[in-house]
Design a protein around this motif. Structure first.
Motif, PDB file in Angstrom:
ATOM      1  N   PRO A 217     -26.709  36.061 -36.728  1.00  0.00           N
ATOM      2  CA  PRO A 217     -28.008  36.183 -36.038  1.00  0.00           C
ATOM      3  C   PRO A 217     -27.999  37.201 -34.901  1.00  0.00           C
ATOM      4  O   PRO A 217     -29.032  37.820 -34.617  1.00  0.00           O
ATOM      5  CB  PRO A 217     -28.256  34.766 -35.508  1.00  0.00           C
ATOM      6  N   PHE A 218     -26.827  37.396 -34.276  1.00  0.00           N
ATOM      7  CA  PHE A 218     -26.769  38.340 -33.163  1.00  0.00           C
ATOM      8  C   PHE A 218     -26.714  39.789 -33.645  1.00  0.00           C
ATOM      9  O   PHE A 218     -26.916  40.711 -32.857  1.00  0.00           O
ATOM     10  CB  PHE A 218     -25.553  38.047 -32.283  1.00  0.00           C
ATOM     11  N   ALA A 219     -26.421  39.969 -34.932  1.00  0.00           N
ATOM     12  CA  ALA A 219     -26.366  41.331 -35.459  1.00  0.00           C
ATOM     13  C   ALA A 219     -27.757  41.940 -35.527  1.00  0.00           C
ATOM     14  O   ALA A 219     -27.909  43.155 -35.435  1.00  0.00           O
ATOM     15  CB  ALA A 219     -25.717  41.328 -36.842  1.00  0.00           C
ATOM     16  N   VAL A 220     -28.793  41.082 -35.672  1.00  0.00           N
ATOM     17  CA  VAL A 220     -30.158  41.606 -35.821  1.00  0.00           C
ATOM     18  C   VAL A 220     -30.614  42.340 -34.553  1.00  0.00           C
ATOM     19  O   VAL A 220     -31.022  43.505 -34.637  1.00  0.00           O
ATOM     20  CB  VAL A 220     -31.124  40.464 -36.208  1.00  0.00           C
ATOM     21  N   PRO A 221     -30.554  41.705 -33.354  1.00  0.00           N
ATOM     22  CA  PRO A 221     -30.955  42.469 -32.157  1.00  0.00           C
ATOM     23  C   PRO A 221     -30.074  43.684 -31.908  1.00  0.00           C
ATOM     24  O   PRO A 221     -30.569  44.721 -31.432  1.00  0.00           O
ATOM     25  CB  PRO A 221     -30.832  41.458 -31.012  1.00  0.00           C
ATOM     26  N   PHE A 223     -28.712  45.603 -34.167  1.00  0.00           N
ATOM     27  CA  PHE A 223     -29.155  46.684 -35.043  1.00  0.00           C
ATOM     28  C   PHE A 223     -30.501  47.237 -34.580  1.00  0.00           C
ATOM     29  O   PHE A 223     -30.711  48.452 -34.578  1.00  0.00           O
ATOM     30  CB  PHE A 223     -29.256  46.172 -36.482  1.00  0.00           C
ATOM     31  N   ALA A 224     -31.398  46.318 -34.150  1.00  0.00           N
ATOM     32  CA  ALA A 224     -32.712  46.774 -33.673  1.00  0.00           C
ATOM     33  C   ALA A 224     -32.555  47.694 -32.478  1.00  0.00           C
ATOM     34  O   ALA A 224     -33.205  48.748 -32.384  1.00  0.00           O
ATOM     35  CB  ALA A 224     -33.578  45.572 -33.313  1.00  0.00           C
ATOM     36  N   LEU A 225     -31.669  47.324 -31.570  1.00  0.00           N
ATOM     37  CA  LEU A 225     -31.437  48.150 -30.386  1.00  0.00           C
ATOM     38  C   LEU A 225     -30.836  49.496 -30.785  1.00  0.00           C
ATOM     39  O   LEU A 225     -31.186  50.536 -30.223  1.00  0.00           O
ATOM     40  CB  LEU A 225     -30.510  47.413 -29.423  1.00  0.00           C
ATOM     41  N   ALA A 226     -29.926  49.481 -31.777  1.00  0.00           N
ATOM     42  CA  ALA A 226     -29.320  50.730 -32.224  1.00  0.00           C
ATOM     43  C   ALA A 226     -30.378  51.673 -32.772  1.00  0.00           C
ATOM     44  O   ALA A 226     -30.382  52.866 -32.477  1.00  0.00           O
ATOM     45  CB  ALA A 226     -28.251  50.443 -33.270  1.00  0.00           C
ATOM     46  N   VAL A 227     -31.320  51.120 -33.559  1.00  0.00           N
ATOM     47  CA  VAL A 227     -32.379  51.967 -34.122  1.00  0.00           C
ATOM     48  C   VAL A 227     -33.285  52.486 -33.011  1.00  0.00           C
ATOM     49  O   VAL A 227     -33.636  53.670 -32.970  1.00  0.00           O
ATOM     50  CB  VAL A 227     -33.183  51.171 -35.179  1.00  0.00           C
ATOM     51  N   GLY A 228     -33.624  51.582 -32.062  1.00  0.00           N
ATOM     52  CA  GLY A 228     -34.471  52.005 -30.955  1.00  0.00           C
ATOM     53  C   GLY A 228     -33.809  53.092 -30.123  1.00  0.00           C
ATOM     54  O   GLY A 228     -34.448  54.077 -29.738  1.00  0.00           O
ATOM     55  N   LEU A 229     -32.507  52.930 -29.884  1.00  0.00           N
ATOM     56  CA  LEU A 229     -31.793  53.915 -29.071  1.00  0.00           C
ATOM     57  C   LEU A 229     -31.659  55.242 -29.797  1.00  0.00           C
ATOM     58  O   LEU A 229     -31.555  56.290 -29.155  1.00  0.00           O
ATOM     59  CB  LEU A 229     -30.411  53.382 -28.695  1.00  0.00           C
ATOM     60  N   THR A 230     -31.673  55.220 -31.151  1.00  0.00           N
ATOM     61  CA  THR A 230     -31.657  56.479 -31.895  1.00  0.00           C
ATOM     62  C   THR A 230     -32.892  57.304 -31.544  1.00  0.00           C
ATOM     63  O   THR A 230     -32.809  58.515 -31.321  1.00  0.00           O
ATOM     64  CB  THR A 230     -31.593  56.212 -33.402  1.00  0.00           C
ATOM     65  N   GLY A 231     -34.047  56.606 -31.483  1.00  0.00           N
ATOM     66  CA  GLY A 231     -35.270  57.292 -31.060  1.00  0.00           C
ATOM     67  C   GLY A 231     -35.147  57.828 -29.648  1.00  0.00           C
ATOM     68  O   GLY A 231     -35.545  58.957 -29.357  1.00  0.00           O
ATOM     69  N   PHE A 232     -34.560  57.009 -28.771  1.00  0.00           N
ATOM     70  CA  PHE A 232     -34.374  57.439 -27.385  1.00  0.00           C
ATOM     71  C   PHE A 232     -33.470  58.656 -27.311  1.00  0.00           C
ATOM     72  O   PHE A 232     -33.688  59.569 -26.504  1.00  0.00           O
ATOM     73  CB  PHE A 232     -33.781  56.264 -26.585  1.00  0.00           C
ATOM     74  N   GLU A 233     -32.446  58.702 -28.183  1.00  0.00           N
ATOM     75  CA  GLU A 233     -31.522  59.840 -28.174  1.00  0.00           C
ATOM     76  C   GLU A 233     -32.205  61.127 -28.612  1.00  0.00           C
ATOM     77  O   GLU A 233     -31.831  62.205 -28.167  1.00  0.00           O
ATOM     78  CB  GLU A 233     -30.304  59.556 -29.063  1.00  0.00           C
ATOM     79  N   ILE A 234     -33.197  61.010 -29.523  1.00  0.00           N
ATOM     80  CA  ILE A 234     -33.953  62.209 -29.906  1.00  0.00           C
ATOM     81  C   ILE A 234     -34.666  62.762 -28.671  1.00  0.00           C
ATOM     82  O   ILE A 234     -34.646  63.965 -28.398  1.00  0.00           O
ATOM     83  CB  ILE A 234     -34.953  61.893 -31.034  1.00  0.00           C
ATOM     84  N   LEU A 235     -35.281  61.850 -27.894  1.00  0.00           N
ATOM     85  CA  LEU A 235     -35.944  62.258 -26.655  1.00  0.00           C
ATOM     86  C   LEU A 235     -34.958  62.923 -25.708  1.00  0.00           C
ATOM     87  O   LEU A 235     -35.234  63.995 -25.144  1.00  0.00           O
ATOM     88  CB  LEU A 235     -36.572  61.027 -25.997  1.00  0.00           C
ATOM     89  N   VAL A 236     -33.775  62.298 -25.548  1.00  0.00           N
ATOM     90  CA  VAL A 236     -32.765  62.846 -24.633  1.00  0.00           C
ATOM     91  C   VAL A 236     -32.322  64.230 -25.104  1.00  0.00           C
ATOM     92  O   VAL A 236     -32.145  65.143 -24.286  1.00  0.00           O
ATOM     93  CB  VAL A 236     -31.571  61.884 -24.512  1.00  0.00           C
ATOM     94  N   SER A 237     -32.154  64.393 -26.432  1.00  0.00           N
ATOM     95  CA  SER A 237     -31.715  65.690 -26.965  1.00  0.00           C
ATOM     96  C   SER A 237     -32.695  66.791 -26.581  1.00  0.00           C
ATOM     97  O   SER A 237     -32.302  67.851 -26.094  1.00  0.00           O
ATOM     98  CB  SER A 237     -31.607  65.636 -28.490  1.00  0.00           C
ATOM     99  N   VAL A 238     -33.981  66.533 -26.806  1.00  0.00           N
ATOM    100  CA  VAL A 238     -34.992  67.550 -26.503  1.00  0.00           C
ATOM    101  C   VAL A 238     -35.041  67.797 -24.995  1.00  0.00           C
ATOM    102  O   VAL A 238     -35.079  68.948 -24.535  1.00  0.00           O
ATOM    103  CB  VAL A 238     -36.372  67.108 -27.034  1.00  0.00           C
ATOM    104  N   LEU A 239     -34.988  66.710 -24.216  1.00  0.00           N
ATOM    105  CA  LEU A 239     -35.072  66.839 -22.758  1.00  0.00           C
ATOM    106  C   LEU A 239     -33.894  67.620 -22.209  1.00  0.00           C
ATOM    107  O   LEU A 239     -34.053  68.468 -21.319  1.00  0.00           O
ATOM    108  CB  LEU A 239     -35.122  65.440 -22.143  1.00  0.00           C
ATOM    109  N   GLN A 240     -32.690  67.379 -22.734  1.00  0.00           N
ATOM    110  CA  GLN A 240     -31.521  68.076 -22.217  1.00  0.00           C
ATOM    111  C   GLN A 240     -31.559  69.552 -22.582  1.00  0.00           C
ATOM    112  O   GLN A 240     -31.162  70.399 -21.778  1.00  0.00           O
ATOM    113  CB  GLN A 240     -30.229  67.439 -22.732  1.00  0.00           C
TER     114      GLN A 240
END
Lengths: 260, 83
Positions: A217-221, A223-240
């Motif tokens: 059950p703890f794997a679900v959050p 994984f969700a956080l990993a996917v969300g952070l992937t989106g955040f990393e796209i933002l960071v890539s462009v910003l940097q």
């Protein structure tokens, strides 16, 4: 109790070692070609290809790739070069847009499936870019103001009573010639290392938590956080990429405009 | 006696190093955290008061963030250097 504390057990957290990959060709010396080196070459080739393919046969009404690249170059031209440097900035648009696209491609490798390794997290690439920027803004300053004039305008900012120079001159020297390139490359590579580590920890953690029935059950959050952070990393890539380019422009602008 | 002292030393090293790494980064993040919050808050205030200057304020804001953030990132790099 002591024996348990003196040995580490449980989740093997990925550390900075994940940036080191084994050699595919050659030995662990100067001529080591590993996965990362191939991605570095790939990033350079992709950057060149993007520019060449987009502007090889430019049409009056841009379509497809030419449209995208024109938007990027126009953004660098209006949003960075002209806004930060001024009209003289037009001469630096090719340099700035090349840096922007290269850094952006290198950063986005982090989230491209199958590659998933930000090239700029290996400090060598940001260091070379920072050294390039260092040479460019110093040469521009020397050309614009002359050697002595440039040194004088950097080390002795006008409008300061002379005893303050004892304090100001060393600070200005260190901040302009040492800290500028240092923070430029540390900012880019540390951001990419941090992003890569965070993504790795959450994806590896998801796999680890799936290993036992109790922790599934703890794997679900995770994984969700990993996917969300992937989106955040796209933002960071462009910003940097944007911040690296805009700082380059600021340094060049500072070398061109003499402070009064 | 000597054996348990050795175990104690190993325990201190094994427990202390991760705590130290965490502290290095955590302490380095306090100042830049406050600074970036202050900076962005003021920028939003400026943009709300004068929307026509929003582009200029945004550029300057990113510059300020980049400079402030550098301190936290140096702390992040230090956390890996701590062995």
């Amino acid at each position: 109790m002591l024996a348990a504390l003196s040995g580490r057990a449980g989740f093997p957290a990925p550390g900075i070692d994940i940036l080191k990959t084994p050699c595919l060709w050659g030995t662990n010396g100067a001529l080591c070609v590993n996965r990362v080196v191939i991605y570095m070459l790939l990033a350079a080739i992709v950057t060149v290809c993007l520019f060449v393919l987009a502007f090889r046969r430019p049409s009056l009404v841009p379509r497809g790739l030419q449209n995208v690249m024109e938007a990027i170059v126009e953004f660098v031209r209006n949003g960075i070069a002209i806004e930060v440097i001024g009209p003289e900035g037009l001469a630096f648009v090719p340099l700035l847009s090349a840096i922007f696209v290269f850094v952006l491609v290198g950063n986005l490798f982090e989230v491209i499936p199958g590659i998933q390794f930000p090239v700029n997290s290996r400090t060598a690439i940001p260091v070379i870019l920072a050294v390039l920027v260092w040479f460019v803004f110093n040469i521009v300053g020397v050309k614009k103001q002359g050697g002595l004039g440039y040194i004088k305008s950097v080390l002795f900012p006008p409008g300061v009573p002379w005893p303050i120079y004892i304090l100001v001159t060393p600070i200005e020297f260190v901040s302009t010639f040492v800290l500028r390139p240092f923070t430029l490359f540390v900012r880019l590579s540390a951001n990419m290392i941090a992003g890569h580590l965070i993504l790795t920890i959450f994806f590896v953690g998801t796999g680890y938590l799936l290993g036992r029935a109790l922790t599934i059950p703890f794997a679900v959050p995770s994984f969700a956080l990993a996917v969300g952070l992937t989106g955040f990393e796209i933002l960071v890539s462009v910003l940097q990429a944007y911040i690296f380019t805009i700082l380059t422009a600021v340094y060049i602008g500072g070398a061109i405009h003499v402070e009064h | 006696m000597v054996h348990s002292l050795g175990l104690l030393a190993a325990a201190v090293v094994n427990v202390g190093v991760p705590i130290g790494k965490g502290l290095v980064y955590g302490l380095a993040a306090i100042g830049p955290g406050i600074g970036i919050g202050f900076l962005v808050g003021k920028s939003v205030e400026a943009m709300a008061r004068q929307p026509e200057a929003a582009g200029m304020v945004r550029t300057t804001m990113f510059l300020g963030i980049a400079f402030t953030e550098a301190l936290a990132l140096i702390g992040f790099v230090l956390a890996f250097i701590v062995k």
